[in-house]
Design an enzyme around this catalytic site. Structure first.
Site, mmCIF file in Angstrom:
data_model
loop_
_atom_site.group_PDB
_atom_site.id
_atom_site.type_symbol
_atom_site.label_atom_id
_atom_site.label_comp_id
_atom_site.label_asym_id
_atom_site.label_seq_id
_atom_site.Cartn_x
_atom_site.Cartn_y
_atom_site.Cartn_z
ATOM 1 N N GLY A 38 7.251 24.720 -44.390
ATOM 2 C CA GLY A 38 7.827 24.178 -43.166
ATOM 3 C C GLY A 38 7.075 24.631 -41.931
ATOM 4 O O GLY A 38 6.859 25.821 -41.720
ATOM 5 N N GLY B 34 8.044 24.148 -38.755
ATOM 6 C CA GLY B 34 8.936 24.067 -37.598
ATOM 7 C C GLY B 34 8.792 25.335 -36.774
ATOM 8 O O GLY B 34 7.775 26.046 -36.856
ATOM 9 N N ALA C 36 10.293 28.343 -36.954
ATOM 10 C CA ALA C 36 10.185 29.618 -37.678
ATOM 11 C C ALA C 36 8.866 29.697 -38.441
ATOM 12 O O ALA C 36 8.166 30.718 -38.395
ATOM 13 C CB ALA C 36 11.365 29.771 -38.644
ATOM 14 N N GLU D 79 24.179 16.358 -25.939
ATOM 15 C CA GLU D 79 22.831 16.153 -25.373
ATOM 16 C C GLU D 79 22.384 14.703 -25.594
ATOM 17 O O GLU D 79 21.734 14.106 -24.734
ATOM 18 C CB GLU D 79 21.837 17.135 -25.998
ATOM 19 C CG GLU D 79 22.069 18.576 -25.515
ATOM 20 C CD GLU D 79 20.853 19.478 -25.684
ATOM 21 O OE1 GLU D 79 20.283 19.484 -26.787
ATOM 22 O OE2 GLU D 79 20.486 20.171 -24.709
ATOM 23 N N LYS E 13 16.303 25.048 -18.482
ATOM 24 C CA LYS E 13 16.201 24.352 -19.777
ATOM 25 C C LYS E 13 14.734 23.962 -20.049
ATOM 26 O O LYS E 13 14.222 24.136 -21.149
ATOM 27 C CB LYS E 13 17.094 23.105 -19.743
ATOM 28 C CG LYS E 13 17.020 22.250 -20.986
ATOM 29 C CD LYS E 13 17.884 22.789 -22.084
ATOM 30 C CE LYS E 13 17.816 21.916 -23.319
ATOM 31 N NZ LYS E 13 18.576 22.467 -24.433
HETATM 32 P P1 NAD Z 1 27.904 21.283 -34.334
HETATM 33 O O1 NAD Z 1 28.516 21.792 -35.577
HETATM 34 O O2 NAD Z 1 27.579 22.216 -33.243
HETATM 35 O O3 NAD Z 1 28.840 20.137 -33.715
HETATM 36 C C1 NAD Z 1 29.379 19.096 -34.491
HETATM 37 C C2 NAD Z 1 30.632 18.530 -33.807
HETATM 38 O O4 NAD Z 1 31.089 17.446 -34.601
HETATM 39 C C3 NAD Z 1 31.767 19.535 -33.691
HETATM 40 O O5 NAD Z 1 32.284 19.507 -32.387
HETATM 41 C C4 NAD Z 1 32.780 19.037 -34.719
HETATM 42 O O6 NAD Z 1 34.123 19.286 -34.363
HETATM 43 C C5 NAD Z 1 32.500 17.534 -34.740
HETATM 44 N N1 NAD Z 1 32.921 16.890 -35.997
HETATM 45 C C6 NAD Z 1 32.738 17.361 -37.258
HETATM 46 N N2 NAD Z 1 33.269 16.493 -38.145
HETATM 47 C C7 NAD Z 1 33.802 15.468 -37.432
HETATM 48 C C8 NAD Z 1 34.494 14.272 -37.773
HETATM 49 N N3 NAD Z 1 34.770 13.939 -39.027
HETATM 50 N N4 NAD Z 1 34.887 13.440 -36.787
HETATM 51 C C9 NAD Z 1 34.611 13.730 -35.493
HETATM 52 N N5 NAD Z 1 33.970 14.855 -35.119
HETATM 53 C C10 NAD Z 1 33.560 15.716 -36.071
HETATM 54 O O7 NAD Z 1 26.608 20.468 -34.835
HETATM 55 P P2 NAD Z 1 25.302 19.996 -34.016
HETATM 56 O O8 NAD Z 1 25.669 19.543 -32.658
HETATM 57 O O9 NAD Z 1 24.613 19.050 -34.928
HETATM 58 O O10 NAD Z 1 24.442 21.303 -33.905
HETATM 59 C C11 NAD Z 1 23.997 21.970 -35.095
HETATM 60 C C12 NAD Z 1 23.500 23.363 -34.736
HETATM 61 O O11 NAD Z 1 22.348 23.272 -33.922
HETATM 62 C C13 NAD Z 1 24.538 24.151 -33.947
HETATM 63 O O12 NAD Z 1 24.493 25.480 -34.367
HETATM 64 C C14 NAD Z 1 24.075 24.014 -32.527
HETATM 65 O O13 NAD Z 1 24.457 25.089 -31.702
HETATM 66 C C15 NAD Z 1 22.562 23.949 -32.706
HETATM 67 N N6 NAD Z 1 21.939 23.192 -31.616
HETATM 68 C C16 NAD Z 1 21.424 23.908 -30.584
HETATM 69 C C17 NAD Z 1 20.816 23.248 -29.532
HETATM 70 C C18 NAD Z 1 20.231 24.054 -28.414
HETATM 71 O O14 NAD Z 1 20.336 25.286 -28.419
HETATM 72 N N7 NAD Z 1 19.627 23.427 -27.417
HETATM 73 C C19 NAD Z 1 20.754 21.855 -29.502
HETATM 74 C C20 NAD Z 1 21.309 21.153 -30.569
HETATM 75 C C21 NAD Z 1 21.904 21.828 -31.624
#
Ligand code: NAD
Length: 402
Positions: free
Chosen positions: A8, A10, A12, A164, A375
């Protein structure tokens, strides 16, 4: 000479490569990735919304490979046999002394019916690009048919990624509207979320800041509405908490699934003890059963002692893990004991479009222009940590004054 295989390219994987390549140790490295390019996965939502070109978030892996020390193989990792110390890549077998597994994430459907078939995922450059092309096509269809469902975009899940993406879609709506022949406010952006409170990792004040803008931009945020299935052209959610049969279908021609991620399927396929593709690693980020296998980034679960839960997977922690694993392998080779991995988050900032953001830096909450500035600085820094100054100069974010 020790053979180190990195799976990978990416955040890491490339960070570990950087540390190992510059070490001067007696090693040969083999880096494997299915693509010939690295991409900034934190910017996929911009490609999906068309607010950023895909080439802006990618660079050639060869740019960061020192061919005297490293062989890059473009290929698909199928399986790892950590007892035999072998990796299977497109039916070829590679042996290693140390292995770094940094294979990233995939979309998680939680077994909800119809997700795979009827929604779009946004997990890499190709799928993000497909989302964008799909939206453009729906705008053209609207022009022909005047069916409003072509103007409706539903983002499933209001996590970091979902929010986002919504922000970027708002920004992209002017371009969508031009194609459809409508006003930007006619583009309907929905976000359907299972729980009542969005972004629980941020304070109420920051949550309110985000909500204020979503409201101002007329984003239809439906909270407390768990999605139960996805049908062709419709998201079906539970409308009232106490009645499982109260289901509502929201029709839309664009449905994007962002309800969370799991680690690469290769982890489960290879027999690691895992949960959602993540292995609970030892304090030096190795597999509990194999001292020579490091698991980093989205395939790794490391406990945060302050919350007693695994750290969330972010680019920031993946970069730190990459540096750490590179150094720890060099220590292992010298027979030195490992210092446990430790991580102190510098904070996190979520963007909502190119010019709005909010988050926490250190202990300070930031919003508006300073947050958006920070950001972009964070993105430039992570680009620097994997790609060096050359990539920052050609792909960095310098539109800091707006
Ligand atoms: P997440 O788990 O943070 O959010 C998913 C959301 O979908 C949650 O609010 C959850 O309640 C909702 N959800 C789950 N099942 C559902 C359903 N059946 N119906 C409706 N809503 C539902 O996932 P993500 O946003 O994909 O992020 C993944 C990881 O990546 C996280 O740890 C996040 O913090 C990280 N991330 C970080 C950044 C950054 O630092 N800039 C950006 C993007 C993602």
């Amino acid at each position: 000479m020790k053979e180190i295989v990195i799976l990978g390219a990416g955040y890491a994987g490339l960070r570990a490569l950087h540390v190992l390549q510059k070490s001067g140790a007696d090693i040969h490295i083999t880096l494997i990735d299915r693509n010939s390019y690295h991409y900034e996965s934190t910017s996929l939502h911009e490609v999906a919304a068309g607010t950023q070109k895909d080439e802006k978030i990618c660079y050639d892996i060869k740019d960061v490979v020192d061919t005297k020390k490293t062989t890059f193989i473009q290929g698909n990792v199928e399986k790892i046999d950590s007892d035999k110390k072998e990796v299977y890549v497109d039916q070829k077998t590679l042996s290693y002394d140390y292995l770094i597994v940094a294979l990233g994430f995939q979309s998680e459907s939680f077994g909800i019916p119809g997700v795979k078939e009827n929604s779009l995922e946004m997990v890499d450059v190709k799928t993000a690009d497909q989302v964008h092309r799909h939206i453009i096509e729906q705008m053209k269809q609207y022009k022909e048919t005047k069916n409003e469902e072509y103007l409706r975009i539903v983002v499933c899940g209001a996590g970091f990624t979902g929010i986002e993406l919504v922000g970027a879609l708002v920004e992209g709506s002017k371009a969508f509207a031009d194609i459809a022949g409508v006003k930007p406010e006619d583009i309907q952006i929905y976000c359907v979320e299972a729980v009542d409170k969005i972004l629980p990792m941020f304070s109420d004040r920051l949550g309110q800041y985000c909500l204020k803008y979503l409201d101002k931009w007329d984003v239809k945020l439906l909270t407390g509405k768990p999605i139960k299935k996805v049908e062709p052209g419709a998201v079906v959610y539970q409308n009232s908490k106490d009645n499982e049969n109260d289901l509502v279908a929201l029709n839309a021609k664009t449905i994007i699934w962002t309800t969370g991620v799991s680690g690469s399927h290769v982890i489960g396929d290879s027999g690691f003890e895992e949960r959602r593709g993540r292995v609970m690693v030892k304090p030096n980020l190795t597999d509990p059963k194999h001292d020579d296998v490091y698991l980093l980034g989205d395939v790794s679960a490391v406990m945060d002692p302050s919350s007693n839960r695994p750290y969330p997977t972010t680019a920031q922690i993946a970069l730190k893990m990459g540096s750490y694993a590179g150094k720890d392998i060099l220590n292992q080779m010298k027979g030195k004991p490992s210092e446990p991995f430790s991580f102190k988050s510098l904070g996190s900032v979520a963007s909502i479009g190119n010019t709005h953001a909010f988050g926490v830096v250190g202990k300070t909450e930031v919003t508006a222009y300073p947050a958006s500035f920070i950001k972009k600085a964070i993105m430039d820094r992570s680009l620097f940590e994997t790609g060096g100054i050359k990539e920052v100069m050609s792909k960095g974010r310098f539109d800091l004054y707006h």
